[in-house]
Write an enzyme that holds these catalytic residues in place. Structure first.
Site, PDB file in Angstrom:
ATOM      1  N   ILE A  58       0.905  -1.148   0.000  1.00 47.36           N
ATOM      2  CA  ILE A  58       0.000   0.000   0.000  1.00 47.36           C
ATOM      3  C   ILE A  58       0.940   1.192   0.000  1.00 47.36           C
ATOM      4  O   ILE A  58       1.880   1.255   0.797  1.00 47.36           O
ATOM      5  CB  ILE A  58      -0.963  -0.020   1.214  1.00 47.36           C
ATOM      6  CG1 ILE A  58      -1.872   1.224   1.249  1.00 47.36           C
ATOM      7  CG2 ILE A  58      -0.243  -0.143   2.532  1.00 47.36           C
ATOM      8  CD1 ILE A  58      -3.007   1.134   2.300  1.00 47.36           C
ATOM      9  N   SER A  59       0.731   2.134  -0.910  1.00 49.51           N
ATOM     10  CA  SER A  59       1.677   3.238  -1.075  1.00 49.51           C
ATOM     11  C   SER A  59       1.748   4.111   0.166  1.00 49.51           C
ATOM     12  O   SER A  59       0.802   4.180   0.965  1.00 49.51           O
ATOM     13  CB  SER A  59       1.277   4.104  -2.267  1.00 49.51           C
ATOM     14  OG  SER A  59       1.059   3.296  -3.399  1.00 49.51           O
ATOM     15  N   GLN A  60       2.869   4.828   0.256  1.00 45.38           N
ATOM     16  CA  GLN A  60       3.081   5.790   1.333  1.00 45.38           C
ATOM     17  C   GLN A  60       2.042   6.913   1.203  1.00 45.38           C
ATOM     18  O   GLN A  60       1.787   7.384   0.096  1.00 45.38           O
ATOM     19  CB  GLN A  60       4.493   6.343   1.120  1.00 45.38           C
ATOM     20  CG  GLN A  60       4.992   7.292   2.144  1.00 45.38           C
ATOM     21  CD  GLN A  60       6.264   7.984   1.660  1.00 45.38           C
ATOM     22  OE1 GLN A  60       6.702   7.799   0.519  1.00 45.38           O
ATOM     23  NE2 GLN A  60       6.838   8.794   2.517  1.00 45.38           N
TER      24      GLN A  60
END
Ligand code: SAH
Length: 208
Positions: A58-60
């Protein structure tokens, strides 16, 4: 507890240069903890990427906010996302756009993100299990397209899938480095701008 962390995250994103208040408010509204595994839930509002199933991430939050800001999404827009993953970026976009179409090549992630969208009542998201590099032919044209997996280059045909004045944002890999690239289609010309260095999982062909 999560609320205090959430407020701290929003302040951090502001300090890092995210100034679009609609983007910040969408980040504030989407419960990131629901898109990750229980074991990482206490880190949901830290500004870091976290592992999800099938060795994906899950992206930053900063990168989600940055890409969303670069995409310049308006309320009447039809947006395509390639790389649903956890569904988090898609959920953020869905609060800003009219409808978001999202494609994922890993069946398990396609299914688990759909369950979350339903539970949380994100009703303007339409998802598909497929290789997103081919776009979503039945739904063209789009106002905006976002890739959330790193590509060496995007398929030329994708440029014909956005309207004039459309925007595509994609992490592009070059010389072992990934950079966020924004493509603006203006009078059928493509204007390219480069932004932050990022670290995404690779865009892969086919489905699994
Ligand atoms: N937007 C996601 C980021 C997930 S990581 C989030 O907010 O969680 C990137 C995702 O892109 C992975 O789930 C990966 O399986 C998917 N992906 C990679 N190449 C793809 C392709 N060609 N078509 C569709 N999805 C792809």
């Amino acid at each position: 507890m999560l609320d205090v962390r959430k407020i701290r995250l929003i302040l951090e994103l502001r300090e890092l240069g995210i100034s679009n208040s609609e983007v910040l408010s969408a980040i504030e509204k989407v419960p990131r903890e629901k898109f990750i595994n229980d074991s990482f839930r206490n880190q949901a509002y830290e500004n870091i990427a976290l592992p999800i199933e099938n060795n994906q991430t899950i992206s930053q939050p900063y990168v989600v906010a940055r890409m969303t800001e670069l995409l310049d999404v308006k309320k009447n827009h039809k947006v395509l996302e390639i790389g649903t993953g956890s569904g988090y970026q898609c959920a953020v976009l869905s609060l800003l756009a009219r409808r978001v179409y999202t494609i994922e090549r890993i069946k398990n992630l396609h299914e688990s993100s759909n369950i979350i969208f339903e539970k949380l009542k994100f009703t303007n998201i339409v998802s598909k299990y497929d290789d997103g590099n081919l776009g979503w032919a039945e739904q063209i044209p789009f106002d905006r397209i976002i890739f959330t997996a790193a590509s060496k280059k995007i398929n030329n045909e994708i440029f014909s899938h956005v309207k004039n004045d459309g925007i595509i944002v994609c992490p592009i890999e070059k010389n072992n480095k990934q950079t966020l690239v924004k493509y603006k289609k203006q009078k059928n010309q493509i204007i390219t701008e480069e932004y932050d260095d990022v670290l995404f999982v690779p865009n892969l062909q086919g489905v699994v």
